[in-house]
Design a protein around this motif. Structure first.
Motif, short mmCIF file in Angstrom:
data_model
loop_
_atom_site.label_atom_id
_atom_site.label_comp_id
_atom_site.label_asym_id
_atom_site.label_seq_id
_atom_site.Cartn_x
_atom_site.Cartn_y
_atom_site.Cartn_z
N LEU A 1 -3.82 -5.73 -4.88
CA LEU A 1 -3.80 -4.19 -4.56
C LEU A 1 -4.86 -3.54 -5.25
O LEU A 1 -4.99 -3.57 -6.52
CB LEU A 1 -2.50 -3.67 -4.76
CG LEU A 1 -2.59 -1.87 -4.73
CD1 LEU A 1 -2.57 -1.48 -3.09
CD2 LEU A 1 -1.29 -1.44 -5.21
N VAL B 1 -5.52 -3.88 0.47
CA VAL B 1 -4.70 -5.07 0.11
C VAL B 1 -5.16 -6.34 0.35
O VAL B 1 -5.59 -6.65 1.59
CB VAL B 1 -3.24 -4.90 0.69
CG1 VAL B 1 -2.46 -6.10 -0.03
CG2 VAL B 1 -2.62 -3.68 -0.01
N ALA C 1 -3.81 3.92 -3.17
CA ALA C 1 -4.11 2.55 -2.60
C ALA C 1 -5.40 2.45 -1.77
O ALA C 1 -5.66 3.52 -1.14
CB ALA C 1 -2.65 2.18 -1.54
N TRP D 1 -5.03 -4.86 4.71
CA TRP D 1 -5.23 -3.39 4.92
C TRP D 1 -6.21 -2.58 4.16
O TRP D 1 -6.58 -2.98 2.82
CB TRP D 1 -3.89 -2.88 4.26
CG TRP D 1 -3.58 -1.50 4.33
CD1 TRP D 1 -3.09 -0.66 5.55
CD2 TRP D 1 -3.80 -0.44 3.58
NE1 TRP D 1 -2.86 0.40 5.22
CE2 TRP D 1 -3.70 0.80 3.83
CE3 TRP D 1 -4.52 -0.23 2.31
CZ2 TRP D 1 -3.62 1.86 3.49
CZ3 TRP D 1 -4.77 0.76 1.42
CH2 TRP D 1 -4.16 1.90 1.91
N ALA E 1 0.85 -1.28 0.06
CA ALA E 1 -0.07 0.00 -0.08
C ALA E 1 0.84 1.24 -0.11
O ALA E 1 0.70 2.33 -0.56
CB ALA E 1 -0.99 0.04 1.35
#
Length: 307
Positions: free
Chosen positions: A60, A39, A36, A130, A29
């Motif tokens: 991603l 993830v 971003a 994430w 990220a």
């Protein structure tokens, strides 16, 4: 009463993963600070406790490709033939990550997708390691919640009309169809083992998927999930997906020779690992990776290393 599909997907995405994979997700990220959004960690490595010597798989998710790459050629390449794939190494672990926009994640998990590569993977377990914010998290859950229905809706009409397949049989058949729609290095039977390694998971998700289909489309006379396509239409759809999928696999291989350092060595490693071959890359193939990779294809087809 089964849990809702959306709940099951959200719960599974939030499950913990190896701390090193979470660290790798943050590194990925951080490479794209202006783009971003999320993830994801997916693939067979989710089940492994020892990650040494494995190639970890990430996606991603970015806001858009121009924000991710600026004006470089990578943006139109990712838009025209998603995804772009890049390598990552962290504390002795090796990974590759594929880049998709939020828009493409939604499109490629749904029934409108023109290839199987994204929805076939996210019909399987994955982890959201994430996310930029709650909106990004909700977007991922919504997109991935459409992957399994896409798979099973296309598979239902392909089951023999005289049979009464169980939910696990439906999954096994579906993954077999998806494996036939890509160039795969795995041995025959790998598509079945995906289900057999965690049948409880696929039973729960399968029931939730069928309930979701019935809720949206209306149930059949016995309360079953309806078939959205006729058997002939479904067979034609799978044939189109298989033709396009093989072609896209070659195009992505060609593109990876430019975006992925030592991509041809990775290709040989993956094929050797999954197919039990002993391919050795020659120096000229490393100097000309695109030509070198393409020269492997006839040999691999003849030997059955890829299908």
């Amino acid at each position: 009463m089964t849990d809702s599909l959306h709940f099951l997907v959200s719960e599974e995405l939030a499950m913990p993963a190896d701390p090193l994979t979470s660290a790798m997700a943050r590194i990925i990220a951080a490479r794209y600070p202006d783009a971003a959004r999320a993830v994801l960690f997916y693939g067979s490595c989710l089940r492994e406790k020892n990650l040494d010597g494995l190639m970890l798989d990430f996606y991603l998710i970015v806001s858009d490709y121009r924000a991710a790459y600026g004006r470089r050629w990578l943006a139109p390449a990712n838009r025209l033939v998603p995804p772009n794939v890049f390598p990552l190494e962290h504390e002795g672990l090796f990974a590759k990550y594929a880049v998709l926009s939020e828009e493409d994640l939604t499109r490629l998990c749904g029934p409108q997708a023109d290839n199987v590569s994204v929805w076939a993977r996210f019909a399987q377990p994955s982890r959201l390691l994430w996310a930029a914010d709650d909106r990004a998290r909700r977007h991922v859950v919504d997109a991935i919640a459409s992957a399994a229905p896409t798979l099973l809706q296309l598979t239902l009409p392909m089951m023999p009309p005289s049979s009464s397949p169980g939910i696990l049989d439906l999954w096994r058949a579906g993954f077999t169809f998806t494996y036939d729609a890509e160039l795969r290095a795995e041995r025959k039977g790998r598509s079945v083992s995906i289900v057999d390694v965690d049948p409880d998971r696929y039973e729960r998700f399968g029931r939730a998927v069928l309930d979701d289909i019935a809720r949206r489309q209306g149930s059949g006379p016995q309360g079953e999930a309806p078939q959205i396509l006729s058997p002939d239409d479904a067979a034609n759809r799978w044939r189109r997906l298989q033709r396009r999928g093989k072609w896209l696999s070659v195009v992505r291989l060609a593109k990876a020779s430019f975006t992925y350092a030592d991509g041809i060595d990775y290709l040989a490693w993956k094929i050797n690992r999954h197919a039990g071959t002993n391919i050795a890359i020659r120096p000229w193939q490393r100097r000309w990776p695109l030509i070198g990779a393409l020269t492997l294809l006839p040999r691999l087809f003849r030997g059955g290393a890829i299908r």
